[in-house]
Design an enzyme around this catalytic site. Sequence first.
Site, PDB file in Angstrom:
ATOM      1  N   ARG A   1       0.846  -1.199   0.000  1.00 62.15           N
ATOM      2  CA  ARG A   1       0.000   0.000   0.000  1.00 62.15           C
ATOM      3  C   ARG A   1       0.876   1.241   0.000  1.00 62.15           C
ATOM      4  NH1 ARG A   1      -0.514  -0.546   6.203  1.00 62.15           N
ATOM      5  NH2 ARG A   1       0.271   1.448   6.946  1.00 62.15           N
ATOM      6  N   ASN A   2       2.197   1.047  -0.060  1.00 57.28           N
ATOM      7  CA  ASN A   2       3.117   2.146   0.148  1.00 57.28           C
ATOM      8  C   ASN A   2       4.157   2.203  -0.953  1.00 57.28           C
ATOM      9  OD1 ASN A   2       3.895   4.377   1.721  1.00 57.28           O
ATOM     10  ND2 ASN A   2       3.681   3.189   3.604  1.00 57.28           N
TER      11      ASN A   2
END
Length: 351
Positions: free
Chosen positions: A163-164
């Site tokens: 998610r990063n």
Amino acid sequence: METLDAVEIGEDERLDLENLATGAFHPLKGFMTREEVLSVAHEMRLPTGEVWTLPILLQLQRKPRVGRGDTVALAHGGERVALLHVEAAYELDLRALAQKVFGTDSEAHPGVARLYAKGPYALGGQVKVLKPRARGPLEKTPEEVRAFFRGRGWQKVVAFQTRNAPHRAHEYLIRLGLELADGVLVHPILGAKKADDFPTEVIVEAYQALLEGFLPKERVAFFGLATPMRYAGPREAVFHALVRKNFGATHFLVGRDHAGVGEFYDPYAAHRIFDALPPLGIEIIRVGAVFHCALCGGIASERTCPEGHRGARRSISMTKVRALLREGKAPPPELVRPELLPILSQGVSNS
């Protein structure tokens, strides 16, 4: 269709609607009924017995005027995009559900806050998409991704969830996958994330730069998963694994504090949850903490770095990277590649 009642849905539900329709959320075929929600919350199984760990909900702020047997149109931005064949219209005990799914009912948890904000009522039933949304270049259906793997001749595929934006520990995990398999699926979340995560476009640009400059492009598949983050820790780790199985991955990397947030989860709860479940049809690769060790001379993990080096270990986190960038400082190269810093700096200024 114009005579049907219409229910307005948000962007999160629009994404999940299409994941249901494409088979990304197999074996689900629609938004969950009360029976399915309770079974998943309490047993981590659907009533039919398959493992499933997160509720996929169509929540409403007001009590719906429809019931079992009705068909309603689902509208997004005022445009009717799908049909829902209603199997259940029901009210949720949101606090009890949050406690079961997220392990907390605190609104400080972004997944819990999101659950509460969407309302206490829900509709469940199978869906039919009438007008698919325009997909970005990274958005492929499970069948399209499986066909990509077949075209490459990949039989063993390791999926990497993120998610990063990528730091050195993420890169370490991708390289580990490349050692183990024919290819790696880098599959970032493209849907909504919490406010202090990097914007999706920055994450995508940073990974593209990493893949172009530092990884064997012919052995990495870079696609995206258009769904919001839930931050549900161990339960979301299972959900992520099941979804990647649907996309054709044979193995799934689970790192330290997978899908966690703040201090809500034990760092290795996402490893242990798989021990409580039957085989899922995708092999789980558990990886412990990854860090930079000055004595080892590079990136290492708990399984590769001697215990006596503990004092020389420097933890790697995007929280640290963001804090340094906000202060106008360049994170050291043992945390993130210098070549990615111009991209990540844009993410800090825009977020």
